[in-house]
Scaffold this motif. Structure first.
Motif, PDB file in Angstrom:
ATOM      1  N   THR A 182       0.872  -1.010  -0.088  1.00 62.14           N
ATOM      2  CA  THR A 182       0.108   0.175   0.005  1.00 62.14           C
ATOM      3  C   THR A 182       0.910   1.116  -0.088  1.00 62.14           C
ATOM      4  O   THR A 182       0.621   2.384  -0.574  1.00 62.14           O
ATOM      5  CB  THR A 182      -0.894  -0.134   1.179  1.00 62.14           C
ATOM      6  OG1 THR A 182      -1.680  -1.160   1.367  1.00 62.14           O
ATOM      7  CG2 THR A 182      -1.931   1.174   1.335  1.00 62.14           C
ATOM      8  N   ILE A 183       1.795   1.295   0.935  1.00 64.13           N
ATOM      9  CA  ILE A 183       2.585   2.363   0.981  1.00 64.13           C
ATOM     10  C   ILE A 183       3.511   2.618  -0.439  1.00 64.13           C
ATOM     11  O   ILE A 183       3.695   3.903  -0.994  1.00 64.13           O
ATOM     12  CB  ILE A 183       3.835   2.212   2.027  1.00 64.13           C
ATOM     13  CG1 ILE A 183       3.063   2.286   3.384  1.00 64.13           C
ATOM     14  CG2 ILE A 183       4.757   3.313   2.077  1.00 64.13           C
ATOM     15  CD1 ILE A 183       3.789   2.047   4.690  1.00 64.13           C
ATOM     16  N   ALA A 184       3.905   1.608  -1.324  1.00 62.82           N
ATOM     17  CA  ALA A 184       4.600   1.722  -2.284  1.00 62.82           C
ATOM     18  C   ALA A 184       3.582   2.481  -3.382  1.00 62.82           C
ATOM     19  O   ALA A 184       3.950   3.119  -4.296  1.00 62.82           O
ATOM     20  CB  ALA A 184       5.028   0.263  -2.972  1.00 62.82           C
ATOM     21  N   ALA A 185       2.441   1.812  -3.285  1.00 63.48           N
ATOM     22  CA  ALA A 185       1.432   2.442  -4.343  1.00 63.48           C
ATOM     23  C   ALA A 185       1.088   3.706  -4.192  1.00 63.48           C
ATOM     24  O   ALA A 185       1.009   4.742  -5.085  1.00 63.48           O
ATOM     25  CB  ALA A 185       0.230   1.537  -4.332  1.00 63.48           C
ATOM     26  N   LEU A 186       0.987   4.167  -2.865  1.00 62.09           N
ATOM     27  CA  LEU A 186       0.794   5.687  -2.691  1.00 62.09           C
ATOM     28  C   LEU A 186       1.969   6.534  -2.870  1.00 62.09           C
ATOM     29  O   LEU A 186       1.855   7.502  -3.527  1.00 62.09           O
ATOM     30  CB  LEU A 186       0.519   5.934  -1.173  1.00 62.09           C
ATOM     31  CG  LEU A 186      -0.779   5.234  -0.727  1.00 62.09           C
ATOM     32  CD1 LEU A 186      -0.813   5.419   0.960  1.00 62.09           C
ATOM     33  CD2 LEU A 186      -1.885   6.422  -1.169  1.00 62.09           C
ATOM     34  N   LEU A 187       3.132   5.941  -2.749  1.00 57.60           N
ATOM     35  CA  LEU A 187       4.556   6.815  -3.124  1.00 57.60           C
ATOM     36  C   LEU A 187       4.595   6.871  -4.842  1.00 57.60           C
ATOM     37  O   LEU A 187       4.890   7.896  -5.109  1.00 57.60           O
ATOM     38  CB  LEU A 187       5.618   5.904  -2.494  1.00 57.60           C
ATOM     39  CG  LEU A 187       7.004   6.455  -2.948  1.00 57.60           C
ATOM     40  CD1 LEU A 187       7.192   7.904  -2.219  1.00 57.60           C
ATOM     41  CD2 LEU A 187       8.222   5.546  -2.579  1.00 57.60           C
ATOM     42  N   ALA A 188       4.134   5.757  -5.351  1.00 59.18           N
ATOM     43  CA  ALA A 188       4.176   5.985  -6.873  1.00 59.18           C
ATOM     44  C   ALA A 188       3.122   6.882  -7.206  1.00 59.18           C
ATOM     45  O   ALA A 188       3.325   7.643  -8.358  1.00 59.18           O
ATOM     46  CB  ALA A 188       3.776   4.464  -7.483  1.00 59.18           C
ATOM     47  N   ALA A 189       2.119   6.875  -6.523  1.00 56.55           N
ATOM     48  CA  ALA A 189       0.960   7.945  -6.961  1.00 56.55           C
ATOM     49  C   ALA A 189       1.480   9.402  -6.966  1.00 56.55           C
ATOM     50  O   ALA A 189       1.103  10.308  -7.489  1.00 56.55           O
ATOM     51  CB  ALA A 189      -0.168   7.937  -5.950  1.00 56.55           C
ATOM     52  N   ARG A 190       2.114   9.503  -5.734  1.00 55.48           N
ATOM     53  CA  ARG A 190       2.856  10.936  -5.331  1.00 55.48           C
ATOM     54  C   ARG A 190       3.961  11.435  -6.309  1.00 55.48           C
ATOM     55  O   ARG A 190       4.062  12.327  -6.541  1.00 55.48           O
ATOM     56  CB  ARG A 190       3.371  10.882  -3.900  1.00 55.48           C
ATOM     57  CG  ARG A 190       3.822  12.230  -3.578  1.00 55.48           C
ATOM     58  CD  ARG A 190       4.230  12.137  -1.785  1.00 55.48           C
ATOM     59  NE  ARG A 190       4.702  13.499  -1.439  1.00 55.48           N
ATOM     60  CZ  ARG A 190       3.848  14.572  -1.154  1.00 55.48           C
ATOM     61  NH1 ARG A 190       2.339  14.268  -1.154  1.00 55.48           N
ATOM     62  NH2 ARG A 190       4.105  15.626  -0.606  1.00 55.48           N
ATOM     63  N   LEU A 191       4.666  10.340  -7.021  1.00 56.58           N
ATOM     64  CA  LEU A 191       5.605  10.510  -7.944  1.00 56.58           C
ATOM     65  C   LEU A 191       5.390  10.590  -9.174  1.00 56.58           C
ATOM     66  O   LEU A 191       6.058  11.086 -10.054  1.00 56.58           O
ATOM     67  CB  LEU A 191       6.823   9.397  -7.661  1.00 56.58           C
ATOM     68  CG  LEU A 191       7.351   9.453  -6.145  1.00 56.58           C
ATOM     69  CD1 LEU A 191       8.393   8.057  -6.276  1.00 56.58           C
ATOM     70  CD2 LEU A 191       8.237  10.599  -6.032  1.00 56.58           C
ATOM     71  N   ALA A 192       4.077  10.353  -9.568  1.00 54.00           N
ATOM     72  CA  ALA A 192       3.458  10.560 -10.950  1.00 54.00           C
ATOM     73  C   ALA A 192       3.749  11.845 -11.484  1.00 54.00           C
ATOM     74  O   ALA A 192       3.327  12.705 -10.801  1.00 54.00           O
ATOM     75  CB  ALA A 192       1.942   9.942 -10.779  1.00 54.00           C
ATOM     76  N   GLY A 193       4.368  12.023 -12.865  1.00 56.99           N
ATOM     77  CA  GLY A 193       4.514  13.237 -13.101  1.00 56.99           C
ATOM     78  C   GLY A 193       6.059  13.711 -12.676  1.00 56.99           C
ATOM     79  O   GLY A 193       6.456  14.600 -13.343  1.00 56.99           O
ATOM     80  N   ARG A 194       6.661  13.463 -11.922  1.00 56.79           N
ATOM     81  CA  ARG A 194       7.872  13.706 -11.224  1.00 56.79           C
ATOM     82  C   ARG A 194       8.947  12.625 -11.723  1.00 56.79           C
ATOM     83  O   ARG A 194       9.999  12.920 -12.206  1.00 56.79           O
ATOM     84  CB  ARG A 194       8.013  13.856  -9.729  1.00 56.79           C
ATOM     85  CG  ARG A 194       7.057  14.774  -9.327  1.00 56.79           C
ATOM     86  CD  ARG A 194       7.044  14.794  -7.869  1.00 56.79           C
ATOM     87  NE  ARG A 194       5.824  15.686  -7.229  1.00 56.79           N
ATOM     88  CZ  ARG A 194       5.706  15.859  -6.048  1.00 56.79           C
ATOM     89  NH1 ARG A 194       6.861  15.309  -5.295  1.00 56.79           N
ATOM     90  NH2 ARG A 194       4.621  16.349  -5.513  1.00 56.79           N
TER      91      ARG A 194
END
Length: 421
Positions: free
Chosen positions: A282-294
């Motif tokens: 779950t944390i990895a998926a949330l991190l990926a969401a935050r990094l989208a576009g960066r």
């Protein structure tokens, strides 16, 4: 959560598409409802698995017959997604979604009152079919209303928050068994089905206007399927997510045997470890969401693939020569599950972005492949019995390697205009 219109120079939407996205907005309530709908599979499975011995006794069935009720659920999930996506491309999203949720609720009641193992098996098939139908439409609604990096971000959020269900499911199922009867878990799923229906009525608009719908019929479905499968980029990301799903269910199917039968972990300790691993995902998926576009989405996927491959290789070496010691198993399982949070949602998002003109069919094929992988790999992982981890570790390693082939060989490595990379 509202969608800001993207510049046409980047996404190039057609006027009807832009108009449709102005009429139906991607709201926080809609995303929350899709998360709710996608939670049905892990809840209907994980709450039920701890009760297998009691189910066999109450329904006079064998362990194999009870295991078959899980397999038929996966088969139903795969078929429901394969059929539900194209039907929603023809008929729209809202009405088919509501119908699927009601059928799933009725099937859950059928499971709760099943008098025989045969009735239970049939009800589980229908439950899985309707649940898969609802899940694929929920995903198609997101694809209808989001584009570019926002699509990647939202699908990662859906996967991350939906990852709470595998954490809660086993714990809730164990609590139900302690306080009541296994049938209560299916009554709870039925109640959640009604709640999902109400949430969909209130929060999910019709996201596919008539001018964007495709003609129905088997010929058109096959035609749409050929179009999406002819897209090499889509197929590559399909392999990325499907192979990762297979590796995930190799873990799900056999981790209890590895940690409990081989290493003496108690059921409570196993449930805690299972939950911790799900938190990592779950944390990895949330991190990926935050990094989208960066950060490049492909780089995030590759990071997860390398981690999963290392974990699988270490697990295989430990199974072959060290007897699968507990510390090695705990670390490898955590790394593997965390890596899935980077691989599955991101691979699925890029697959959806590759076929924007056929979102329902693209999501349907994707869901079908993933759940067929889950249903196929799960029994294969246990072929060696409950005292060896070699088949499971081999499948995990192979799944990570095949996923990497999908990314580096099949999917186009260069970014495409308007598609996140």
């Amino acid at each position: 959560m509202h969608q800001a219109p993207l510049p046409t120079a980047v996404t190039g939407p057609t006027p009807p598409l832009a108009q449709a996205r102005r009429q139906a907005r991607l709201t926080a309530g809609l995303v929350a409802t899709v998360v709710f709908v996608t939670a049905i599979a892990p809840l209907a499975t994980d709450m039920y698995v701890p009760a297998f011995p009691q189910v066999a006794g109450d329904l006079s069935g064998t362990a194999t017959q009870v295991q078959l009720t899980l397999t038929t659920f996966f088969v139903g999930m795969a078929l429901g997604q394969l059929i539900g996506g194209p039907v929603s491309d023809q008929r729209g999203r809202r009405i088919p979604l509501l119908a699927a949720l009601l059928v799933m609720t009725a099937a859950s009641i059928g499971c709760a009152v099943a008098p025989t193992i045969g009735v239970m098996t049939a009800a589980r098939l229908v439950q899985g079919f309707a649940g898969g139908w609802a899940m694929v439409i929920g995903r198609a609604v997101i694809v209808d209303l989001a584009t570019g990096n926002q699509l990647v971000r939202v699908l990662n959020v859906v996967a991350a928050v939906g990852g709470i269900a595998p954490i809660v499911g086993p714990l809730l199922g164990g609590l139900i068994l302690q306080l009541s009867h296994w049938r209560v878990s299916f009554w709870l799923v039925a109640a959640l089905g009604l709640a999902m229906t109400l949430a969909a009525l209130l929060a999910v608009p019709e996201s596919l206007p008539r001018e964007r719908r495709h003609a129905g019929g088997l010929r058109n479905f096959v035609g749409a399927g050929r179009i999406v499968l002819a897209n090499r980029e889509y197929v590559g990301y399909l392999v990325v997510a499907g192979a990762a799903m297979g590796a995930l269910f190799a873990y799900v199917a056999t981790s209890a045997f590895v940690l409990q039968s081989m290493n003496g972990l108690s059921p409570l300790a196993y449930s805690i470890d299972f939950a911790v691993n799900a938190v990592g995902m779950t944390i990895a998926a949330l991190l990926a969401a935050r990094l989208a576009g960066r950060v490049s989405t492909r780089k995030l996927i590759l990071t997860g693939q390398i981690a999963a491959l290392v974990a699988g290789g270490a697990m295989l070496a430990g199974a072959l020569w060290l007897g699968t010691p507990l510390p090695l198993a705990l670390v490898c399982f955590f790394v593997l599950m965390t890596a899935q949070g980077l691989m599955i949602p991101n691979g699925g998002a890029l697959a959806s972005a590759a076929v924007p003109e056929h979102p329902g069919t693209g999501a349907a094929v994707q869901g079908f492949v993933q759940w067929v992988a889950a249903g196929t790999i799960a029994p294969l992982a246990g072929l060696g019995g409950e005292h060896t981890a070699v088949p499971m570790a081999t499948l995990i390693t192979a799944g990570a390697a095949v996923s990497m082939v999908g990314l580096l060989v099949l999917a186009k490595p260069e970014p495409t205009v308007g598609v996140p990379s």
